[in-house]
Structures are given as C-alpha cells and as structure tokens.
Design an enzyme around this catalytic site. Sequence first.
Site, PDB file in Angstrom:
ATOM      1  N   GLY A  19      13.916   1.462 -10.260  1.00 49.77           N
ATOM      2  CA  GLY A  19      13.060   0.874  -9.220  1.00 49.77           C
ATOM      3  C   GLY A  19      13.023   1.726  -7.963  1.00 49.77           C
ATOM      4  O   GLY A  19      13.709   2.760  -7.858  1.00 49.77           O
ATOM      5  N   TYR A 141      10.874 -16.200  -3.902  1.00 46.80           N
ATOM      6  CA  TYR A 141      11.699 -14.982  -3.887  1.00 46.80           C
ATOM      7  C   TYR A 141      12.825 -15.143  -2.855  1.00 46.80           C
ATOM      8  O   TYR A 141      13.984 -14.808  -3.124  1.00 46.80           O
ATOM      9  CB  TYR A 141      10.787 -13.815  -3.520  1.00 46.80           C
ATOM     10  CG  TYR A 141      11.439 -12.460  -3.457  1.00 46.80           C
ATOM     11  CD1 TYR A 141      11.919 -11.846  -4.610  1.00 46.80           C
ATOM     12  CD2 TYR A 141      11.546 -11.772  -2.254  1.00 46.80           C
ATOM     13  CE1 TYR A 141      12.488 -10.586  -4.561  1.00 46.80           C
ATOM     14  CE2 TYR A 141      12.112 -10.508  -2.194  1.00 46.80           C
ATOM     15  CZ  TYR A 141      12.582  -9.921  -3.342  1.00 46.80           C
ATOM     16  OH  TYR A 141      13.145  -8.673  -3.291  1.00 46.80           O
ATOM     17  N   HIS A 184       3.153  -3.660  -2.573  1.00 49.27           N
ATOM     18  CA  HIS A 184       3.220  -3.988  -1.151  1.00 49.27           C
ATOM     19  C   HIS A 184       2.093  -3.255  -0.430  1.00 49.27           C
ATOM     20  O   HIS A 184       1.368  -2.454  -1.011  1.00 49.27           O
ATOM     21  CB  HIS A 184       4.595  -3.598  -0.587  1.00 49.27           C
ATOM     22  CG  HIS A 184       5.688  -4.490  -1.068  1.00 49.27           C
ATOM     23  ND1 HIS A 184       6.452  -4.192  -2.168  1.00 49.27           N
ATOM     24  CD2 HIS A 184       6.130  -5.691  -0.616  1.00 49.27           C
ATOM     25  CE1 HIS A 184       7.322  -5.166  -2.359  1.00 49.27           C
ATOM     26  NE2 HIS A 184       7.159  -6.095  -1.436  1.00 49.27           N
ATOM     27  N   LYS A 192      -6.040   2.802  -1.784  1.00 53.83           N
ATOM     28  CA  LYS A 192      -7.404   2.440  -1.354  1.00 53.83           C
ATOM     29  C   LYS A 192      -7.994   3.534  -0.465  1.00 53.83           C
ATOM     30  O   LYS A 192      -9.171   3.871  -0.591  1.00 53.83           O
ATOM     31  CB  LYS A 192      -7.376   1.116  -0.595  1.00 53.83           C
ATOM     32  CG  LYS A 192      -7.098  -0.100  -1.475  1.00 53.83           C
ATOM     33  CD  LYS A 192      -7.349  -1.329  -0.614  1.00 53.83           C
ATOM     34  CE  LYS A 192      -6.692  -2.566  -1.099  1.00 53.83           C
ATOM     35  NZ  LYS A 192      -6.876  -3.690  -0.172  1.00 53.83           N
ATOM     36  N   TRP A 205      -6.595  -6.488   3.417  1.00 61.34           N
ATOM     37  CA  TRP A 205      -6.424  -7.943   3.245  1.00 61.34           C
ATOM     38  C   TRP A 205      -6.003  -8.564   4.575  1.00 61.34           C
ATOM     39  O   TRP A 205      -5.212  -7.981   5.328  1.00 61.34           O
ATOM     40  CB  TRP A 205      -5.334  -8.246   2.220  1.00 61.34           C
ATOM     41  CG  TRP A 205      -5.681  -7.872   0.813  1.00 61.34           C
ATOM     42  CD1 TRP A 205      -6.873  -7.388   0.345  1.00 61.34           C
ATOM     43  CD2 TRP A 205      -4.792  -7.935  -0.316  1.00 61.34           C
ATOM     44  NE1 TRP A 205      -6.788  -7.154  -1.003  1.00 61.34           N
ATOM     45  CE2 TRP A 205      -5.531  -7.478  -1.437  1.00 61.34           C
ATOM     46  CE3 TRP A 205      -3.471  -8.332  -0.500  1.00 61.34           C
ATOM     47  CZ2 TRP A 205      -4.972  -7.422  -2.715  1.00 61.34           C
ATOM     48  CZ3 TRP A 205      -2.919  -8.271  -1.761  1.00 61.34           C
ATOM     49  CH2 TRP A 205      -3.663  -7.818  -2.857  1.00 61.34           C
TER      50      TRP A 205
HETATM   51  O1  GFB Z   1       3.476  -5.796   1.937  1.00 54.82           O
HETATM   52  P1  GFB Z   1       2.918  -7.157   1.716  1.00 54.82           P
HETATM   53  O2  GFB Z   1       2.260  -7.410   0.410  1.00 54.82           O
HETATM   54  O3  GFB Z   1       4.033  -8.239   1.871  1.00 54.82           O
HETATM   55  O4  GFB Z   1       1.818  -7.452   2.851  1.00 54.82           O
HETATM   56  P2  GFB Z   1       4.677  -9.168   3.033  1.00 54.82           P
HETATM   57  C1  GFB Z   1       2.039  -7.165   4.213  1.00 54.82           C
HETATM   58  C2  GFB Z   1       0.787  -7.480   5.019  1.00 54.82           C
HETATM   59  O5  GFB Z   1      -0.218  -6.497   4.672  1.00 54.82           O
HETATM   60  C3  GFB Z   1       0.143  -8.848   4.766  1.00 54.82           C
HETATM   61  C4  GFB Z   1      -1.456  -7.149   4.427  1.00 54.82           C
HETATM   62  O6  GFB Z   1      -0.325  -9.362   5.985  1.00 54.82           O
HETATM   63  C5  GFB Z   1      -1.026  -8.502   3.838  1.00 54.82           C
HETATM   64  O7  GFB Z   1      -2.087  -9.438   3.909  1.00 54.82           O
HETATM   65  N1  GFB Z   1      -2.293  -6.333   3.544  1.00 54.82           N
HETATM   66  C6  GFB Z   1      -3.480  -5.751   3.904  1.00 54.82           C
HETATM   67  C7  GFB Z   1      -2.081  -6.024   2.244  1.00 54.82           C
HETATM   68  N2  GFB Z   1      -4.043  -5.125   2.872  1.00 54.82           N
HETATM   69  C8  GFB Z   1      -3.196  -5.271   1.822  1.00 54.82           C
HETATM   70  C9  GFB Z   1      -3.241  -4.824   0.471  1.00 54.82           C
HETATM   71  O8  GFB Z   1      -4.190  -4.180   0.014  1.00 54.82           O
HETATM   72  N3  GFB Z   1      -2.170  -5.155  -0.318  1.00 54.82           N
HETATM   73  C10 GFB Z   1      -1.093  -5.856   0.159  1.00 54.82           C
HETATM   74  N4  GFB Z   1      -0.059  -6.105  -0.676  1.00 54.82           N
HETATM   75  N5  GFB Z   1      -1.051  -6.319   1.431  1.00 54.82           N
HETATM   76  C11 GFB Z   1       6.600  -9.272   1.312  1.00 54.82           C
HETATM   77  C12 GFB Z   1       7.058 -10.315   0.340  1.00 54.82           C
HETATM   78  O9  GFB Z   1       5.762  -9.937   2.204  1.00 54.82           O
HETATM   79  O10 GFB Z   1       7.637  -8.713   2.028  1.00 54.82           O
HETATM   80  C13 GFB Z   1       8.152  -9.797  -0.514  1.00 54.82           C
HETATM   81  O11 GFB Z   1       5.968 -10.759  -0.416  1.00 54.82           O
HETATM   82  C14 GFB Z   1       9.203  -9.027   0.259  1.00 54.82           C
HETATM   83  O12 GFB Z   1       8.736 -10.898  -1.098  1.00 54.82           O
HETATM   84  C15 GFB Z   1       8.625  -8.076   1.275  1.00 54.82           C
HETATM   85  O13 GFB Z   1      10.041  -9.918   0.918  1.00 54.82           O
HETATM   86  C16 GFB Z   1       9.660  -7.495   2.200  1.00 54.82           C
HETATM   87  O14 GFB Z   1       5.320  -8.325   4.096  1.00 54.82           O
HETATM   88  O15 GFB Z   1       3.726 -10.174   3.550  1.00 54.82           O
END
Ligand code: GFB
Length: 315
Positions: A19, A141, A184, A192, A205
């Site tokens: 990982g 989680y 993430h 993108k 997003w």
């Molecule tokens: O990194 P992420 O998926 O996780 O999203 P979290 C962080 C922020 O980026 C959010 C925005 O506000 C998303 O809406 N974002 C913008 C995007 N564009 C995108 C995109 O194309 N893809 C994604 N993935 N996000 C995670 C947890 O939360 O944090 C895990 O889900 C873990 O469990 C990790 O704890 C540390 O920061 O919101």
Amino acid sequence: MPSGYDLRGKRVWVSGHRGLVGSAVVRRLASEDCEILTAARQELDQRNQADVQDWFAQNKPDAVILAAGTVGGIHANSTRPAEFIHDNLVIAANVIDAAYAAGVEKLLYLGSACIYPREAPQPMKEDALLSGPLEPTNQWYAIAKIAGIKMCQAYRLQYGCDFISAQPNNLYGPGDNFDLMSSHVIPALIVKAHNAKGGKRLEIWGTGKPKREFLYVDDLADALVFLMKHYSDETQINIGTGEEVTIRELAETVSRVVGFTGGLEFDASKPDGAPRKLLDVSLMKSLGWSARTKLEDGLKATYDWYLTSHAGKRG
Ligand code: GFB
C-alpha cells in the site's frame, strides 16, 4: 529525545507493504539495520484470524508496523461503508491480538485523522478523541480506527504490551491509488488535470472551500520509524505538517505542477466532507520530529511517479 526501542537486528513485519504507507515504510526501513518481513495478500488474508495466528507462529516478528487496511477517499468511504468498517475492525483485532499472543515487543498501529469529531476545535489535539460526533462520510472507517487505537491502549493496560498508535493527516505520494472512484483528492486531481491538459475545464468535487492538511508519505514513514524507536505511551499521536490549504488552492497548485492552464469548475452536488481537519502536531514536535516535504515538491514527485508508473502517460 527519549531513548527507546532498538530496531537493530530485529525482525520487523510491515503489514500492508504494497500500500501507499507500507511501501514507504519498507523504503524507509531499508536504511535501518533490521530484517523486513512482508506477506503478500495471496499468502495472508489479514481478515482471517486463524491465518494471522499461523503467520505469527511461523514468522516470529519482533516488531510490527500495522499499515494494512481498506482505505479510500470520500466517495469510497460513503459508498462502501460495510467493507470499511468490517475489514479495518477485523484486521486490527486479528493482528493486535496475535501480536500479543506471539510476544511481539513493539507494535505501531496506524490510525487516521478522521478519528476526531467533525466539529473538534482546530488544530485538533490528541485529547479531542471521542469528544463529539464524527464526520458522517467516513464515520465507518473512523469507528474501526478508533477501535484499533483503543485495542492498543487496552493491551498496554492489561498485558503491558508496548503497542502504540499514530494518526497521519491526508496522505499522498508515490504508490498512491489513482482510480477516480476510490482515490483521495490529490491523485484524483493529478489524473483529472493531466487528462484535461490542453482543454478548458478541470472538474472539482464539492465547493472547493474545505481545508485539508496533506502529508507526504515518505515523511510519514520517517515519523513512524522515529516513533518505533522513541515513543512508548498510550496516547495516539498526531502526525502532520501543521499547514492547511483549501481544496481550491490545492487544485490551483496541482494545475501548476501538471501544466494545466484551463479553469476550475466546482460540482457542489458532490460532498465536501469535513470542513477542516488540521492536526495539532505539538506533541510530535516536542519529541523532536517535524515534516520536511513542501506540498508543491511532494506534488511534483507524485506526478512524476504517476507518469512513470502509468505506462504511456509521459510525453
Ligand atoms: O481526499 P478526500 O477524498 O477525503 O477528499 P476526505 C478531500 C476533499 O477534496 C473533499 C474534495 O472535500 C472532496 O469533496 N475533492 C474535490 C475530491 N475533487 C475531488 C475528487 O476528484 N476526488 C476526491 N476524492 N475528492 C478522507 C476519508 O476524507 O480522509 C478517509 O474519506 C481518510 O477515510 C482520509 O480518513 C484522511 O479528506 O474528505
């Protein structure tokens, strides 16, 4: 700096070595005088208790860095809650209990910044744990990660095990998952922006307003090895940079690194998740450790890794 556990000559199992975190830990441990143990997923399913017990009996690790788990970004967490709670709960329970039964000298369990309440005062101190409701998008989680942390504390209290836990903030770096539905935000924006080069719009997003703290995974690996050697306490310890950016600012920096010159478009129908999650890193600093990699440098290294590892992307 507190003296502590000597890794020299020790058999150290890096659980989850393929990982993002585990592979960085293997890179970092290469410069320590220890023997690194790994187990491929086909060889050992850490969700199976009997297999985990057998693996410990056969391989006899002295120390364990528990980085295995089912992980993902905001979409994966929201749409696969059963997998996230089940896999992470059973992996923690199986590995921590088997480590105790096998007489492991030191174990480090990897938590996550999402263990803290959604509305925790910022920056979030270690004592904010269990002081309020969790962020709904990743509560499944988070509950599993809190259980793993509590197991380390319980085994320390009842059996005297030197089991510690630490939680990083949002990680990124070489070896990350670049699949848009489970990744993430950083790998998602890299893909993108790369695919949109020469075009007009990059879709983001949410509102772009949430703030996040990003930690380069090789900095985390260095911190974990530091903690293995120098930390021995029940408090789950925060690992971060102490700096945060908005998702909009992140998208602008990624665009610069990747060479995307079009505009940003925000899709507010997608979730923002937690408004902020900045870790208070004063405990880690007081022990003598700080993160080194600047966000833009880490993003360049990550983009470079993406270009090299995803065939046909370079050029
Ligand atoms: O990194 P992420 O998926 O996780 O999203 P979290 C962080 C922020 O980026 C959010 C925005 O506000 C998303 O809406 N974002 C913008 C995007 N564009 C995108 C995109 O194309 N893809 C994604 N993935 N996000 C995670 C947890 O939360 O944090 C895990 O889900 C873990 O469990 C990790 O704890 C540390 O920061 O919101």
